[in-house]
Design a protein around this motif. Sequence first.
Motif, short mmCIF file in Angstrom:
data_model
loop_
_atom_site.label_atom_id
_atom_site.label_comp_id
_atom_site.label_asym_id
_atom_site.label_seq_id
_atom_site.Cartn_x
_atom_site.Cartn_y
_atom_site.Cartn_z
N LEU A 196 9.40 7.98 -6.66
CA LEU A 196 8.91 6.64 -6.98
C LEU A 196 9.36 6.20 -8.36
N ASN A 237 -3.74 6.76 -4.93
CA ASN A 237 -2.58 7.35 -5.60
C ASN A 237 -2.04 6.37 -6.66
N SER A 271 3.99 1.78 -8.79
CA SER A 271 5.31 1.47 -8.26
C SER A 271 5.25 0.24 -7.36
N GLY A 272 4.26 0.20 -6.46
CA GLY A 272 4.13 -0.93 -5.54
C GLY A 272 3.90 -2.25 -6.26
N THR A 307 -2.39 1.51 4.54
CA THR A 307 -2.71 2.60 3.62
C THR A 307 -3.70 2.05 2.61
N GLU A 332 -3.61 2.22 -0.61
CA GLU A 332 -2.91 1.58 -1.72
C GLU A 332 -2.40 0.20 -1.33
N ASP A 347 0.50 6.60 -8.66
CA ASP A 347 1.96 6.42 -8.63
C ASP A 347 2.36 5.34 -7.63
N LEU A 348 1.75 5.39 -6.44
CA LEU A 348 2.04 4.38 -5.43
C LEU A 348 1.57 3.00 -5.87
N ALA A 396 7.64 9.04 0.39
CA ALA A 396 7.29 8.11 -0.68
C ALA A 396 8.00 6.77 -0.51
N LEU A 402 6.00 3.26 0.12
CA LEU A 402 6.27 2.21 -0.86
C LEU A 402 6.77 0.95 -0.14
#
Length: 299
Positions: free
Chosen positions: A114, A168, A174-175, A251, A253, A170-171, A226, A230
């Motif tokens: 990511l 999460n 990044s998203g 999901t 996220e 990180d998700l 990932a 994403l």
Amino acid sequence: MEFNAKVDNMNVGSDFQNINVTLVNGDKKNLKLTDEQARKIELGKTYHFEVESYLKDEKEQFKVLSFVGIFEYIQDPVQLKEELRNFYEYAPVDMKVLRDSIHSYMNAIENKVLSDITKAIFKQYEHSFFMFPAAVRFHHAYIGGLAYHTKVMLDTAKQFADIYPYLNKDLLYSGILLHDICKVDELNGFEGGEYTLEGQLIGHLVMASIKVAETAKTLGYEKEEAVLVLNHILLSHHGLPNFGAARKPATAEAMLIWYIDTIDSKFTVLGEELEKTQPGDFTQGIAVLDKTRFYKTKL
């Protein structure tokens, strides 16, 4: 002579081409163009001009030798804001603070897949990202609006992740950083303007998804989960098909990003309308809130 100026109006005829411009300090000038220059210049946009003065009928005239878009001439968004703040509405936040905050969230992404994808894509768009609005008309429709909207979403997501640790980060980061990144391609300029043909026929959700898939393949990550999740965030962040989503969020996220994207777009506009409303009165009907009128309390 060189200066930066915004094109106020154009006068073009069979044997004359000239424009009236406003300089950063407020001075007005009339500039003479060639036929070719007149075809390339756009009303309402700002350029760096190199001009030559000459006398005609004992009056000083200015002939354009060359010009380039201010966006190409000045690369640093902080310097651009200083140069253009008298011409355009800007996001209500210090540009350096905004830039540093965005980069801090990007550097906080720990997942290598990511992180690599996000940084690779962001590097392509960074110059435009900090200048473009988030929309043409409805929300954050001012210079820096895209980055400001993104920062508010990141700040909000961080708080949710602290409350709900199964999310999460990180998700989320990044998203959010990539969810509107292709609005740079969807809109025809940082001044707002209109939607490009690609923006109208494909849209920034799908455009961002394609960009992620291409970048993942280049980096050798195309089979990573990932990348899949994403991409799901990018394709679903409008929530429902009638709002432009390719898929409904599936999901945790993706659902959160849809919600906070909606919250920020609506509450920002609501706040702007309440600011213009006297205590004890109602706002005008707000388009992004089903034309509802909201009461501003006297408390």
